[in-house]
Enzyme design. Structure first.
Site, PDB file in Angstrom:
ATOM      1  N   ARG A   1       0.573  -1.180  -0.098  1.00  0.00           N
ATOM      2  CA  ARG A   1      -0.250  -0.037  -0.087  1.00  0.00           C
ATOM      3  C   ARG A   1       0.796   1.067   0.048  1.00  0.00           C
ATOM      4  O   ARG A   1       1.893   1.475   0.653  1.00  0.00           O
ATOM      5  CB  ARG A   1      -0.863   0.001   1.372  1.00  0.00           C
TER       6      ARG A   1
ATOM      7  N   ARG B   1       1.825   1.181  10.386  1.00  0.00           N
ATOM      8  CA  ARG B   1       1.377   1.662   8.732  1.00  0.00           C
ATOM      9  C   ARG B   1       2.321   1.571   7.827  1.00  0.00           C
ATOM     10  O   ARG B   1       3.409   2.183   7.910  1.00  0.00           O
ATOM     11  CB  ARG B   1       0.734   3.173   8.883  1.00  0.00           C
TER      12      ARG B   1
ATOM     13  N   GLU C   1      -6.948  -0.667  15.047  1.00  0.00           N
ATOM     14  CA  GLU C   1      -7.773  -1.748  14.248  1.00  0.00           C
ATOM     15  C   GLU C   1      -6.677  -2.788  13.871  1.00  0.00           C
ATOM     16  O   GLU C   1      -5.754  -2.512  13.435  1.00  0.00           O
ATOM     17  CB  GLU C   1      -8.134  -0.995  12.805  1.00  0.00           C
TER      18      GLU C   1
ATOM     19  N   SER D   1     -10.729  -6.059   9.741  1.00  0.00           N
ATOM     20  CA  SER D   1     -11.900  -5.285   9.125  1.00  0.00           C
ATOM     21  C   SER D   1     -12.698  -6.307   8.477  1.00  0.00           C
ATOM     22  O   SER D   1     -12.084  -7.016   7.651  1.00  0.00           O
ATOM     23  CB  SER D   1     -11.824  -4.147   8.479  1.00  0.00           C
TER      24      SER D   1
ATOM     25  N   ARG E   1       0.057  -6.412  12.803  1.00  0.00           N
ATOM     26  CA  ARG E   1      -0.536  -5.653  14.035  1.00  0.00           C
ATOM     27  C   ARG E   1      -0.721  -6.751  14.859  1.00  0.00           C
ATOM     28  O   ARG E   1      -0.686  -6.385  16.149  1.00  0.00           O
ATOM     29  CB  ARG E   1      -1.827  -5.028  13.492  1.00  0.00           C
TER      30      ARG E   1
END
Length: 427
Positions: A260, A275, A347, A350, A390
């Protein structure tokens, strides 16, 4: 992608949904464009019919030896006008398709309405925040002190938002992924897939990432896209297919790297592994019937929660508001894990029900269970089961000891050869 027929028949529902989404799209504009397209298609069809009829008349006249001059003049006029009308129809159709390609999905009625994350609603909580008799550190500090997490080396070769994991942390990352795959297969029946990491435009468009989110992706110089999640590859397994009703639901999972650009996150979460441009994730994808998609969504959520609970990690589950969930989703649950080093929830998973939004873009359909040639679009779902990086940092922060070592959760110890702690690298 939404069905323009549904928008025509439900303009008020569409406007209500788009207002809840915080967009400027209105049914009247789309309906007017669609009417213009339909009118132009009718004009083209009428002219083509007239051309065909004239061709027959000319043929019959010539067969009888009659003069065809006037008929030929009329036919030539049609031949001159037809390409112009066809181009106009194509231009209008492309404009409508381009708009439909960026319009977000219509949320389910029970999704909380709000402009951002402040309207999210907590629906579940597991465990309690761990207590320490010392000040807990963030994962980056722990990893560097152990000599097993190297951001500097990664920056030298790749720049910011990369990390080099070494020794037992690299091994623990691999163990986490293996544990997730084994659990999802044995307890929830997901089929493991090893998919491509490079895909073409149509695959990224099919899941709704193109054209709207191109800046969030990495593209190679020869036109391939690096997957931002294996949702792209797994969901496209049914693209342009008509699947048999008896084969549903289909449940796929993959353990892959994800890439990403983080284009909109400048200055955000620059420390640590939260991130990254490259990370690993176990992704879950479901392909099911419209009638069963809500139940499948709850099942997928349970699969993700199950991993967190087996790891003994305190987390909470939120229903995302209309303004916070992804544009492809009709409803999204986020699982947020507690990070004591940050003193915050973040988070980690999801899960989303996309309805037939992606299926329309991919032309993924199912046969009518009652037989015959009739088909309808499948429903697609996706969820993190979980983000491995994570999960690693959550374990580090929640299982840290006063001396900076990391306890390995008991369920992961078999994957680590019985090892119980990660201690400072000695060489």
């Amino acid at each position: 992608m939404l069905d323009i027929k549904w928008i025509r028949e439900n303009p008020q529902d569409f406007d209500t949904a788009m207002k809840a989404r915080g967009t400027v799209f209105q049914a009247t504009d789309l309906i007017a464009l669609d009417e213009s397209r339909r009118s132009k298609i009718a004009e083209v069809q009428d002219l083509q019919n007239a051309k065909n009829a004239l061709s027959k008349r000319i043929g019959m006249a010539r067969g009888k030896g009659e003069d065809t001059t006037n008929l030929m003049i009329e036919a030539n006029q049609i031949s001159e006008n037809l390409p112009r009308l066809e181009d106009e129809e194509k231009e209008i159709s492309q404009k409508l398709e381009s708009l439909l390609a960026i319009i977000p999905n219509v949320p389910f009625e029970d999704v909380p309405v709000g402009s951002d994350e402040s309207a999210n609603v907590q629906v579940h909580i597991f465990g309690e925040k761990p207590q320490f008799d010392f000040t807990p550190q963030e994962h980056g500090e722990l990893g560097e002190a152990l000599g097993l997490m190297d951001f500097e080396a990664a920056a030298k070769m790749s720049g910011a938002r990369f990390v080099v994991l070494k020794g037992d942390l690299a091994r623990l990352e691999r163990a986490i992924g293996q544990f997730m795959l084994d659990t999802h297969r044995s307890e929830f029946g997901y089929e493991e897939i090893s998919p491509p990491y490079l895909v073409r435009d149509n695959a990224v468009y099919g899941v709704g990432q193109l054209p709207k989110f191109a800046e969030d992706l990495f593209q190679t110089t020869n036109g391939y896209w690096l997957i931002s999640t294996s949702e792209v590859s797994l969901t496209n397994l049914v693209a342009d297919e008509i699947v048999d009703y008896e084969t549903l639901p289909r449940r796929y999972m993959a353990y892959t790297p994800c890439f990403r650009s983080e284009a909109g996150s400048a200055g955000k979460d620059t420390k640590g592994m939260l991130r990254q441009h490259q990370f690993h994730k176990v992704e879950l994808v479901g392909i099911t019937t419209p009638e069963d998609s809500k139940a499948e969504h709850n099942r997928m959520l349970k699969a993700a929660q199950n991993i967190l609970e087996k790891l003994g990690l305190h987390y909470r589950t939120l229903v995302l508001s209309t303004g916070d969930m992804g544009s492809q989703s009709k409803k999204t649950y986020d699982n947020e894990v507690w990070l004591p080093g940050q003193n915050a929830y973040r988070e980690i998973s999801s899960t989303s029900n996309c309805g037939d939004y992606q299926a329309r873009r991919m032309n993924a359909r199912m046969r009518d269970p009652e037989g015959g040639k009739k088909t309808k679009f499948v429903h697609t779902l996706n969820g993190s089961g979980l983000a491995i990086g994570r999960t690693l940092l959550a374990i580090m922060e929640n299982y840290q000891e006063a001396d900076g070592s990391i306890r390995i959760p008991s369920i992961l110890q078999p994957y680590m050869g019985g090892q119980t702690h990660i201690t400072k690298r000695t060489s």
